[in-house]
Design an enzyme around this catalytic site. Structure first.
Site, short mmCIF file in Angstrom:
data_model
loop_
_atom_site.label_atom_id
_atom_site.label_comp_id
_atom_site.label_asym_id
_atom_site.label_seq_id
_atom_site.Cartn_x
_atom_site.Cartn_y
_atom_site.Cartn_z
N ARG A 7 0.81 -1.24 0.00
CA ARG A 7 0.00 0.00 0.00
C ARG A 7 0.84 1.27 0.00
NH1 ARG A 7 -3.62 -2.88 3.53
NH2 ARG A 7 -5.22 -3.80 2.20
N LYS A 50 4.01 11.55 -10.96
CA LYS A 50 3.17 10.71 -11.83
C LYS A 50 3.86 9.36 -11.99
CE LYS A 50 0.63 14.00 -14.64
NZ LYS A 50 0.42 14.52 -16.01
N GLU A 86 11.31 17.77 -24.71
CA GLU A 86 10.62 18.16 -23.46
C GLU A 86 11.17 19.51 -22.97
OE1 GLU A 86 8.02 16.95 -21.88
OE2 GLU A 86 7.87 14.83 -22.42
N LYS A 127 9.18 22.95 -13.95
CA LYS A 127 8.37 21.78 -13.55
C LYS A 127 8.04 21.85 -12.06
CE LYS A 127 6.66 17.55 -14.14
NZ LYS A 127 6.59 16.33 -14.87
N GLU A 147 -3.14 18.05 -11.45
CA GLU A 147 -3.49 18.42 -12.82
C GLU A 147 -4.95 18.82 -12.98
OE1 GLU A 147 -1.44 15.97 -15.83
OE2 GLU A 147 -3.26 16.19 -17.00
N ARG A 180 -1.23 22.53 -14.12
CA ARG A 180 -0.36 21.43 -14.57
C ARG A 180 -0.70 20.92 -15.97
NH1 ARG A 180 2.05 16.38 -10.96
NH2 ARG A 180 3.30 15.50 -12.65
N ASN A 186 1.19 19.26 -20.63
CA ASN A 186 0.79 18.30 -21.66
C ASN A 186 0.87 18.87 -23.06
OD1 ASN A 186 0.23 16.24 -19.82
ND2 ASN A 186 -1.72 17.22 -19.30
N HIS A 191 1.57 16.51 -25.79
CA HIS A 191 1.40 15.13 -25.31
C HIS A 191 0.12 14.47 -25.80
CE1 HIS A 191 4.79 16.25 -22.90
NE2 HIS A 191 4.85 15.07 -22.32
N HIS A 221 0.67 11.12 -27.49
CA HIS A 221 0.21 9.83 -26.96
C HIS A 221 -0.56 9.06 -28.04
CE1 HIS A 221 0.39 11.05 -22.43
NE2 HIS A 221 1.57 10.99 -23.00
N HIS A 277 9.19 8.53 -26.70
CA HIS A 277 8.18 9.44 -26.18
C HIS A 277 8.45 10.90 -26.58
CE1 HIS A 277 5.33 11.36 -23.57
NE2 HIS A 277 6.29 11.94 -22.87
#
Ligand code: GLY
Length: 357
Positions: free
Chosen positions: A117, A139, A181, A223, A233, A237, A241, A244, A248, A261
């Site tokens: 956990r 993330k 990036e 960042k 987000e 935030r 993206n 992205h 993606h 990526h």
């Protein structure tokens, strides 16, 4: 040394940028930590173990290996490592050190997030992309065949240790993938960073140490600031993206096999910039400058055989799509982006077609 604070509801921590810092990694582990599990890939371990080993002299630490590659960023490998951790005596006092590129940062972070956990993770990124993006902000994730990063959680690290020296052995293609990036950071929030990338391309590509340190620290500063303002987000935030959403879709459509990526983000930044220009969000001149800088850090693999229609249908499955509405992060000028939804599909198709052409 440069250090940047990240302050989130889940945890406050520091991101350190310093050449040689890996040898002192144990200074940043919690007092009383139990078994340390370094999660890495065999190639990263072979290249960089000597940098980290001085910090792991307690004898009981374990090194666990993930397979590399975006197409193997799957839940089954996280489960395999969790079983291994139990067999090797892992418990709630254990700590994971995520030592590798963005895929390792995401997967090892997710492993730490769900092992018993949740146990702490320290992020030690070894690619430029991971240093300026994936390792910061908590993330963690794995992919589904249906889409990228569709399983995951927010699990903020204990600390992030960035050693720009490790980039010396990074293959050129991976380094350039990380630079996209960095370009993203310039477009969304820093004209000086964008100018540095535009004006000093040769020094950037030659990995001039002074320039590399500047692009990393400015990207990390951005960042850390953005994540501190919006951990989950729900607002600011989302600007991270930029590139992205389209990226993606491209990665998923090509089954994570053709594009790194960062290269997919390059495609996405071009599509988003063309779309922004077509719908009047950005003037022609800054749009041309963004497109030109992205292209000058290329090339990326060819778009042969890709269909704009298929990419649009992938966009709808992205996890940033809410109630069927795709939210696009579009540039307004260099250093400023905006989030726009409700854009006509014909405009999106036309932007993608123009980049694929
Ligand atoms: N990679 C985007 C983010 O961390 O939010």
């Amino acid at each position: 040394m440069a250090s940047f604070a990240v302050k989130t509801p889940q945890r406050d921590y520091w991101v350190y940028v310093e050449r040689g810092i890996l040898a002192r990694a144990s200074d940043y582990l919690p007092q009383g930590a139990g078994k340390i599990f370094v999660v890495t890939t065999s190639d990263v371990w072979e290249l960089h173990r000597a940098r980290l080993e001085p910090a792991l002299s307690r004898g009981s630490d374990e090194v666990l290996f993930l397979p590399g590659g975006e197409e193997r960023k799957r839940l089954v490998h996280v489960e395999t490592l969790a079983e291994e951790m139990v067999r090797k005596g892992g418990d709630r006092s254990s700590v994971v050190i995520a030592f590798g590129g963005g895929i390792v940062n995401d997967m090892a972070g997710f492993l730490a997030a769900i092992f018993m956990r949740g146990i702490p993770v320290m992020q030690v990124p070894t690619t430029l992309l991971a240093q300026v993006d994936a390792s910061i902000g908590g993330k963690t994730s794995v992919n589904l065949t249906e889409g990228k990063n569709l399983i995951g959680s927010f699990h903020q690290p204990l600390a992030v240790l960035i050693d720009p020296d490790v980039l010396a052995t990074l293959p050129e293609r991976e380094y350039r993938a990380g630079l996209y990036e960095v370009i993203k950071c310039g477009v969304i929030r820093s004209m000086p960073l964008f100018r540095l990338l535009a004006d000093c391309r040769d020094a950037v590509l030659a990995k001039d140490p002074g320039v590399v340190d500047r692009i990393i620290t400015e990207s990390v500063r951005i960042k850390a600031e953005v994540v501190s303002a919006d951990e989950r987000e729900s607002g600011l935030r989302r600007i991270l993206n930029f590139g992205h959403t389209f990226g993606h879709a491209l990665e998923t459509e090509t089954r994570y096999e053709r594009f790194l990526h960062g290269e997919a983000v390059a495609f996405g930044m071009r599509a988003a910039t063309v779309l922004a220009r077509e719908i009047g969000q950005i003037a022609a001149m800054p749009a041309t400058e963004i497109l030109s800088v992205v292209e000058r850090y290329g090339p990326i693999p060819s778009f042969d055989g890709l269909s704009a229609e298929h990419l649009v249908s992938r966009l709808v499955k992205d996890k940033k799509t809410i109630h069927g509405q795709v939210h696009f992060v579009l540039p307004r000028q260099i250093g400023e982006v905006t989030v726009v939804s409700g854009i006509e599909e014909s405009a999106v198709l036309s932007a993608i077609r123009s980049v694929l052409a």
